[in-house]
Enzyme design. Structure first.
Site, PDB file in Angstrom:
ATOM      1  N   ARG A 182       1.099  -0.913   0.327  1.00 54.62           N
ATOM      2  CA  ARG A 182       0.285   0.077  -0.043  1.00 54.62           C
ATOM      3  C   ARG A 182       1.211   1.196   0.063  1.00 54.62           C
ATOM      4  O   ARG A 182       2.163   1.035   0.582  1.00 54.62           O
ATOM      5  CB  ARG A 182      -0.986  -0.198   1.212  1.00 54.62           C
ATOM      6  CG  ARG A 182      -2.420  -1.336   1.476  1.00 54.62           C
ATOM      7  CD  ARG A 182      -2.884  -1.051   2.671  1.00 54.62           C
ATOM      8  NE  ARG A 182      -3.559  -1.962   2.594  1.00 54.62           N
ATOM      9  CZ  ARG A 182      -3.819  -3.309   3.063  1.00 54.62           C
ATOM     10  NH1 ARG A 182      -1.896  -3.406   4.132  1.00 54.62           N
ATOM     11  NH2 ARG A 182      -4.205  -4.162   3.187  1.00 54.62           N
TER      12      ARG A 182
ATOM     13  N   LYS B  81      -3.354  -1.003   7.953  1.00 54.18           N
ATOM     14  CA  LYS B  81      -5.126  -0.920   7.707  1.00 54.18           C
ATOM     15  C   LYS B  81      -5.482  -2.405   8.060  1.00 54.18           C
ATOM     16  O   LYS B  81      -6.864  -2.118   8.770  1.00 54.18           O
ATOM     17  CB  LYS B  81      -5.100  -0.907   5.727  1.00 54.18           C
ATOM     18  CG  LYS B  81      -6.602  -0.142   5.352  1.00 54.18           C
ATOM     19  CD  LYS B  81      -6.576  -1.076   3.956  1.00 54.18           C
ATOM     20  CE  LYS B  81      -8.556  -0.497   4.006  1.00 54.18           C
ATOM     21  NZ  LYS B  81      -8.258  -0.472   1.715  1.00 54.18           N
TER      22      LYS B  81
ATOM     23  N   HIS C  20      -2.306   2.703  -5.984  1.00 54.78           N
ATOM     24  CA  HIS C  20      -2.925   0.763  -6.351  1.00 54.78           C
ATOM     25  C   HIS C  20      -3.271   0.215  -7.248  1.00 54.78           C
ATOM     26  O   HIS C  20      -3.272  -0.739  -7.119  1.00 54.78           O
ATOM     27  CB  HIS C  20      -3.684   1.829  -5.783  1.00 54.78           C
ATOM     28  CG  HIS C  20      -5.225   0.642  -4.201  1.00 54.78           C
ATOM     29  ND1 HIS C  20      -4.951   0.110  -3.191  1.00 54.78           N
ATOM     30  CD2 HIS C  20      -6.255  -0.497  -4.821  1.00 54.78           C
ATOM     31  CE1 HIS C  20      -6.031  -0.692  -2.945  1.00 54.78           C
ATOM     32  NE2 HIS C  20      -6.078  -1.174  -3.937  1.00 54.78           N
TER      33      HIS C  20
ATOM     34  N   ARG D 241      -0.326  -2.200  -7.059  1.00 54.97           N
ATOM     35  CA  ARG D 241      -0.470  -2.876  -5.801  1.00 54.97           C
ATOM     36  C   ARG D 241      -1.815  -4.474  -6.827  1.00 54.97           C
ATOM     37  O   ARG D 241      -1.267  -5.162  -6.667  1.00 54.97           O
ATOM     38  CB  ARG D 241      -1.627  -2.231  -4.696  1.00 54.97           C
ATOM     39  CG  ARG D 241      -1.742  -3.416  -3.391  1.00 54.97           C
ATOM     40  CD  ARG D 241      -2.034  -2.715  -2.616  1.00 54.97           C
ATOM     41  NE  ARG D 241      -2.772  -3.483  -1.356  1.00 54.97           N
ATOM     42  CZ  ARG D 241      -2.215  -4.481  -0.845  1.00 54.97           C
ATOM     43  NH1 ARG D 241      -0.652  -4.494  -0.690  1.00 54.97           N
ATOM     44  NH2 ARG D 241      -3.326  -5.101   0.497  1.00 54.97           N
TER      45      ARG D 241
ATOM     46  N   HIS E 290      -4.075  -9.039   3.456  1.00 59.43           N
ATOM     47  CA  HIS E 290      -5.231  -8.426   3.316  1.00 59.43           C
ATOM     48  C   HIS E 290      -5.876  -8.475   4.883  1.00 59.43           C
ATOM     49  O   HIS E 290      -5.656  -9.933   5.685  1.00 59.43           O
ATOM     50  CB  HIS E 290      -6.057  -8.910   2.529  1.00 59.43           C
ATOM     51  CG  HIS E 290      -6.378  -8.386   0.791  1.00 59.43           C
ATOM     52  ND1 HIS E 290      -6.279  -9.307  -0.354  1.00 59.43           N
ATOM     53  CD2 HIS E 290      -5.396  -7.190   0.413  1.00 59.43           C
ATOM     54  CE1 HIS E 290      -5.523  -8.654  -1.041  1.00 59.43           C
ATOM     55  NE2 HIS E 290      -5.371  -6.923  -0.559  1.00 59.43           N
TER      56      HIS E 290
ATOM     57  N   TYR F  23      -9.412 -13.188  -8.939  1.00 58.98           N
ATOM     58  CA  TYR F  23      -9.519 -13.808  -9.513  1.00 58.98           C
ATOM     59  C   TYR F  23     -10.285 -13.700 -10.367  1.00 58.98           C
ATOM     60  O   TYR F  23     -10.603 -13.833 -11.432  1.00 58.98           O
ATOM     61  CB  TYR F  23      -9.813 -14.941  -8.591  1.00 58.98           C
ATOM     62  CG  TYR F  23      -8.431 -15.736  -7.581  1.00 58.98           C
ATOM     63  CD1 TYR F  23      -7.535 -16.635  -8.705  1.00 58.98           C
ATOM     64  CD2 TYR F  23      -8.783 -14.848  -7.118  1.00 58.98           C
ATOM     65  CE1 TYR F  23      -6.660 -16.858  -7.936  1.00 58.98           C
ATOM     66  CE2 TYR F  23      -7.655 -16.219  -6.120  1.00 58.98           C
ATOM     67  CZ  TYR F  23      -6.258 -16.588  -6.940  1.00 58.98           C
ATOM     68  OH  TYR F  23      -5.636 -17.696  -6.050  1.00 58.98           O
TER      69      TYR F  23
END
Length: 401
Positions: free
Chosen positions: A212, A256, A337, A340, A363, A373
């Protein structure tokens, strides 16, 4: 306990007030839930200040129990119970409060709000106030749990915001990973540009780690382990403006998610770029210290640590310049992002186990990882299916034999 209606100085005491034998003043009252409460103070004037605040709270509480408070008062009550939230969360709360303060809907009594009212409000915000889907989703993310609190406490019969947000078009931009060709074009352009080449190693690190952007900004010299070729991710660096002067203030924030604290393996390209960044990093006479952290890898022109805004703005300048110079071969919107997301998609397409991918991305919910996916390319799906079908065919041949 004294029962006189005057204190030891001859002052008349009000209903609920009394003075104990030890001369301490007290005030007894019944809260909005019917429970008896008592407050104390050695000074009568101070006690009466407390009484006024209690009366104000009692009035609010009684109105709340009756469902007679406004939407904005309900949201304020809900937010007031949220302690220790992140700075960005507070910003989000204030964003919603400001909208409610300037909207008639915020002055509606909560016991008058129906599902159709809530839906109409969102429709008005979108089509009349030109609020985007993402903004309305954020507003709903605060207002809905506030009404859920009232519902759980039997203040209202149902939560009028308990519905899918499909009443307005989703015009938010979908995050799409870059193709390998787009990555090559962008990175080659950066490497060959006389000004932007200074950012090349930063972009390599982003593409090779999936960090991030605030995690990248927070990296310090101590987080880089060249011997074991790994990067420790344990915090984020943020910056905000405070007060009317707009003075900037840096602060460290936790990752996060709880899973955000992790180690990321250092690829060969990341290894080289990190070496370059540290070798080219300016030697400071005095390192800045932010909440106990120091030695930040990336510095701005004023020798302060870079923050997300720096990386985002410089990446936009690179993209804008490239697209001006290449009108027939434009690149789509590229942000940190997107880098990422590209990293995550590449690992997913490469066959990394889902739990390993969840770990390296930091995550908090596996569903976030699983969503990657949905961006798998046809070629990868075709290749994976081909391997499975060939294996199944081989097994069937063995069975027949």
């Amino acid at each position: 306990m004294a029962t006189n209606r005057k204190d030891n100085r001859g002052r008349v005491l009000k209903t609920g007030e009394s003075q104990r034998k030890d001369l301490l003043y007290q005030f007894r009252y019944t809260d909005c839930y019917g429970k008896r409460r008592t407050i104390y103070d050695s000074n009568l004037d101070n006690l009466r200040k407390k009484e006024k605040e209690i009366q104000r709270q009692l009035d609010d509480g009684i109105d709340y129990v009756r469902g007679d408070i406004t939407v904005i008062k309900l949201v304020e009550r809900y937010i007031g119970l949220k302690q220790g939230v992140r700075y960005n969360t507070k910003v989000g709360y204030n964003f919603v409060l400001n909208i409610l303060k300037n909207d008639k809907f915020g002055q509606r009594k909560i016991n008058t709000i129906r599902v159709s009212d809530a839906k109409k409000w969102f429709i008005d915000l979108h089509f009349n106030e030109q609020r985007g889907y993402s903004s309305i989703r954020n507003i709903r993310g605060v207002v809905k749990p506030a009404f859920e609190m009232a519902y759980q406490e039997d203040i209202i019969r149902r939560n009028p915001f308990d519905f899918k947000l499909d009443i307005i078009p989703n015009n938010s931009q979908r995050r799409v990973a870059m193709t390998s060709e787009q990555v090559d074009i962008f990175m080659e352009y950066v490497a060959n540009d006389n000004h932007f080449r200074q950012y090349y190693d930063e972009y390599v690190i982003l593409l090779e780690t999936g960090l991030r952007i605030s995690e990248l900004a927070g990296l310090t010299l101590k987080d880089i382990d060249f011997d074991n070729r790994k990067i420790r991710v344990s915090h984020q660096l943020q910056r905000t403006r405070i007060g009317v002067t707009g003075k900037t203030e840096y602060y460290i924030e936790e990752t996060k998610t709880e899973n955000g604290i992790r180690y990321i393996p250092m690829s060969d390209r990341a290894y080289v770029s990190l070496k370059n960044v540290i070798r080219n990093r300016k030697k400071l006479k005095k390192e800045i210290i932010i909440d106990g952290y120091t030695g930040f890898l990336f510095l701005d022109r004023n020798d302060n640590p870079k923050v997300a805004m720096h990386f985002e703005h410089q990446m936009k300048r690179v993209l804008d310049k490239y697209n001006r110079e290449n009108p027939n071969n434009q690149l789509p919107k590229i942000t940190p992002h997107v880098f990422r997301h590209t990293f995550c998609t590449n690992l997913a397409n490469g066959g990394m186990p889902i739990k390993s991918l969840e770990y390296v991305m930091g995550h908090g919910d596996i569903s976030t990882t699983m969503n990657v996916y949905t961006h798998a390319r046809y070629e990868n799906v075709e290749e994976s299916m081909g391997k499975i079908l060939k294996f199944s065919e081989a097994v069937n041949k063995l069975k027949r034999a």
